[in-house]
Write an enzyme that holds these catalytic residues in place. Structure first.
Site, short mmCIF file in Angstrom:
data_model
loop_
_atom_site.label_atom_id
_atom_site.label_comp_id
_atom_site.label_asym_id
_atom_site.label_seq_id
_atom_site.Cartn_x
_atom_site.Cartn_y
_atom_site.Cartn_z
CE LYS A 150 -4.41 1.11 0.18
NZ LYS A 150 -5.51 0.38 -0.45
N GLY B 99 -20.48 6.21 -3.86
CA GLY B 99 -19.39 6.55 -4.76
C GLY B 99 -19.23 5.42 -5.78
CG ASN B 100 -15.50 5.08 -7.81
OD1 ASN B 100 -16.01 5.78 -8.66
ND2 ASN B 100 -14.31 5.33 -7.28
N GLY C 140 -20.31 1.83 -3.83
CA GLY C 140 -21.70 1.75 -3.37
C GLY C 140 -22.67 2.07 -4.49
P1 NAD Z 1 -15.70 7.13 -3.45
O1 NAD Z 1 -14.94 8.29 -2.96
O2 NAD Z 1 -16.06 7.03 -4.89
O3 NAD Z 1 -17.09 7.03 -2.64
C1 NAD Z 1 -17.22 7.18 -1.28
C2 NAD Z 1 -18.66 7.59 -1.00
O4 NAD Z 1 -18.86 7.61 0.40
C3 NAD Z 1 -19.02 8.98 -1.52
O5 NAD Z 1 -20.29 8.91 -2.13
C4 NAD Z 1 -19.10 9.83 -0.24
O6 NAD Z 1 -20.01 10.89 -0.34
C5 NAD Z 1 -19.59 8.79 0.73
N1 NAD Z 1 -19.36 9.11 2.12
C6 NAD Z 1 -18.27 9.67 2.70
N2 NAD Z 1 -18.47 9.79 4.01
C7 NAD Z 1 -19.70 9.28 4.26
C8 NAD Z 1 -20.48 9.11 5.43
N3 NAD Z 1 -20.04 9.48 6.62
N4 NAD Z 1 -21.69 8.54 5.29
C9 NAD Z 1 -22.15 8.17 4.09
N5 NAD Z 1 -21.47 8.29 2.98
C10 NAD Z 1 -20.27 8.85 3.07
O7 NAD Z 1 -14.90 5.84 -2.95
P2 NAD Z 1 -15.04 4.35 -3.45
O8 NAD Z 1 -14.01 4.08 -4.50
O9 NAD Z 1 -16.47 4.04 -3.76
O10 NAD Z 1 -14.58 3.56 -2.17
C11 NAD Z 1 -15.43 3.42 -1.04
C12 NAD Z 1 -14.76 2.50 -0.03
O11 NAD Z 1 -14.52 1.23 -0.63
C13 NAD Z 1 -13.41 2.98 0.50
O12 NAD Z 1 -13.29 2.55 1.84
C14 NAD Z 1 -12.41 2.21 -0.35
O13 NAD Z 1 -11.16 2.05 0.31
C15 NAD Z 1 -13.14 0.89 -0.48
N6 NAD Z 1 -12.71 0.10 -1.62
C16 NAD Z 1 -12.83 0.60 -2.89
C17 NAD Z 1 -12.43 -0.18 -3.95
C18 NAD Z 1 -12.61 0.32 -5.36
O14 NAD Z 1 -12.48 -0.48 -6.29
N7 NAD Z 1 -12.92 1.60 -5.58
C19 NAD Z 1 -11.90 -1.45 -3.75
C20 NAD Z 1 -11.79 -1.94 -2.45
C21 NAD Z 1 -12.22 -1.15 -1.39
#
Ligand code: NAD
Length: 403
Positions: free
Chosen positions: A97, A211-212, A214
């Site tokens: 990481k 985000g991506n 959810g």
């Molecule tokens: P992102 O930034 O696209 O989305 C995050 C979302 O969470 C945003 O919509 C934001 O508004 C929302 N958010 C932030 N704080 C919040 C809160 N307190 N309550 C509700 N919503 C809130 O990020 P992402 O890429 O979707 O990643 C989300 C999580 O998944 C992170 O923890 C990331 O490490 C994990 N993750 C992502 C991937 C990937 O492929 N993108 C892979 C493994 C793990």
């Protein structure tokens, strides 16, 4: 890191203290400064990290996050999470990481490019397609990966598209990478639901974070009659409605950046009486304070570390099934691995092929974890760690020099 789960998994596997110590050991912890000439002409210095936890099963693999609150401890924990994640889905990669302490959104595009290239230049000797392959994480995306790949190639003197993953599709990226984490999570839940005798149909779902990850899952569930998404939130609040139109919510969010007709707070969303609660935002969202109020029957951890260690114990005592991050969100790293295979073979797969391969990996991994649950009566989290630690430990033992 949820240390007690690692210790419990080690106990269940009868590992010796020295075996456990080896599994917890970080192979390389790198700290350097990156200097960037800002548009003003001033030189700014950004502390940067790359942690390489374990490479016994393959090259280190893990994202790079650019964030003001990044710290070495967090990067270390996330690097070990990658080791367990790759092991539980049985892909031949290790855990790494990276991070940079920076208020990234304050940088101009030109400065962002310099920082991305600077990261690659600074850690060049430790990175590479056969050593350590970064990917996007918080505040890094396919554009950062394109810059990093270009920098790597300039320094190496030849083309190495497999030096980073999460690249744009028309610059050696893979089909399906954008929805891989969401799709992988859905495969796990589909299989889990098959094994349970939940009477409710459709399964009512609340999703924290669109985000991506959810947002991708919300779309997938909206297209499947077995599920009904009734609540969604982002950082500013959420909407709960029994006849929620997911496509409209997502379209409005894309156009305006926010959720329309908000009627619940984030904390209320977490405590809704639903069948499935998806955590797709940040770490530490369920703590000892709100864990006793959770009413969902199943929780899917699409975010990394969204439940604290204490909260996890409370949820377990309440009989709530928690599908842990290392399994639930492993679809992302799995398709990153596919991207790396495609780059190395210089051969590109169709969307259907990537989806089929992902489904196979997630199915095998879920069945492997469910077999442990059935045999040992343990939680999904403990079973996942038992599978992961066992694979890494066995690989380490096979490489040991016998004196
Ligand atoms: P992102 O930034 O696209 O989305 C995050 C979302 O969470 C945003 O919509 C934001 O508004 C929302 N958010 C932030 N704080 C919040 C809160 N307190 N309550 C509700 N919503 C809130 O990020 P992402 O890429 O979707 O990643 C989300 C999580 O998944 C992170 O923890 C990331 O490490 C994990 N993750 C992502 C991937 C990937 O492929 N993108 C892979 C493994 C793990």
């Amino acid at each position: 890191m949820n240390k007690s789960i690692i210790h419990k998994a080690a106990l269940s596997l009868n590992l010796s203290q020295s075996e456990l110590d080896k599994l917890l050991h970080y192979e390389n912890v790198l700290e350097k400064d990156i200097e960037v000439e800002l548009d003003s002409g001033e030189i700014a210095t950004f502390p940067a990290f790359r942690v390489q936890h374990n490479s016994v099963r393959g090259p280190y693999k893990g994202g790079i996050r650019f964030h003001p609150q990044v710290n070495l401890d967090e990067v270390k924990i996330l690097s070990s999470l990658m080791t367990w994640k790759c092991a539980v889905v049985n892909i031949p990669m290790g855990g790494g990481k990276g991070g940079v302490i920076v208020d990234y959104k304050q940088l101009s595009k030109n400065e962002q490019e310099k920082l991305s290239r600077g990261y690659m230049k600074t850690f060049f000797n430790h990175l590479g397609p056969d050593k350590d392959i970064p990917a996007p994480d918080v505040n890094t995306n396919e554009q950062n990966m394109a810059w990093m790949m270009d920098e790597y190639n300039n320094l190496a003197g030849y083309e190495n598209p497999g030096c980073v993953t999460g690249k744009p599709i028309n610059l050696f990226g893979s089909e399906v990478r954008d929805i891989a984490t969401s799709l992988g999570g859905k495969h796990v839940v589909d299989r889990l639901l098959k094994s349970l005798s939940l009477n409710s149909c459709p399964i009512r779902v609340a999703i924290q974070g669109i985000g991506n990850v959810g947002g991708g899952l919300a779309e997938l569930l909206a297209g499947d009659d077995k599920y009904k998404v009734v609540a969604i939130s982002d950082s500013k609040g959420g909407i709960y409605k029994e006849d929620l139109n997911v496509d409209n919510v997502l379209a409005h969010k894309r156009q305006t950046g926010s959720i329309q007709n908000q009627n619940i707070s984030n904390s209320e969303l977490l405590e809704l009486d639903v069948d499935l609660l998806v955590l797709a935002a940040l770490e530490d969202q369920i703590t000892e304070n709100n864990a006793p109020n959770i009413k969902a029957k199943i929780i899917l951890e699409l975010a990394n570390n969204p439940i604290t260690e204490v909260a996890d114990k409370i949820l377990e005592s309440m009989g709530i099934t928690v599908v842990p991050d290392i399994l639930a969100n492993a679809g992302g790293v799995t398709v990153s691995y596919f991207e790396w295979i495609q780059n190395n073979a210089n051969e590109y797969w169709s969307e259907d092929k990537v989806k089929d391969e992902l489904e196979q990996v997630m199915r095998q991994a879920t069945i492997g974890v469910m077999n442990i649950i059935q045999a040992q009566g343990v939680s999904w989290r403990l079973a996942s760690y038992i599978v992961a630690l066992d694979r890494v430990n066995q690989a380490m033992k096979l490489k040991e020099v016998i004196v």
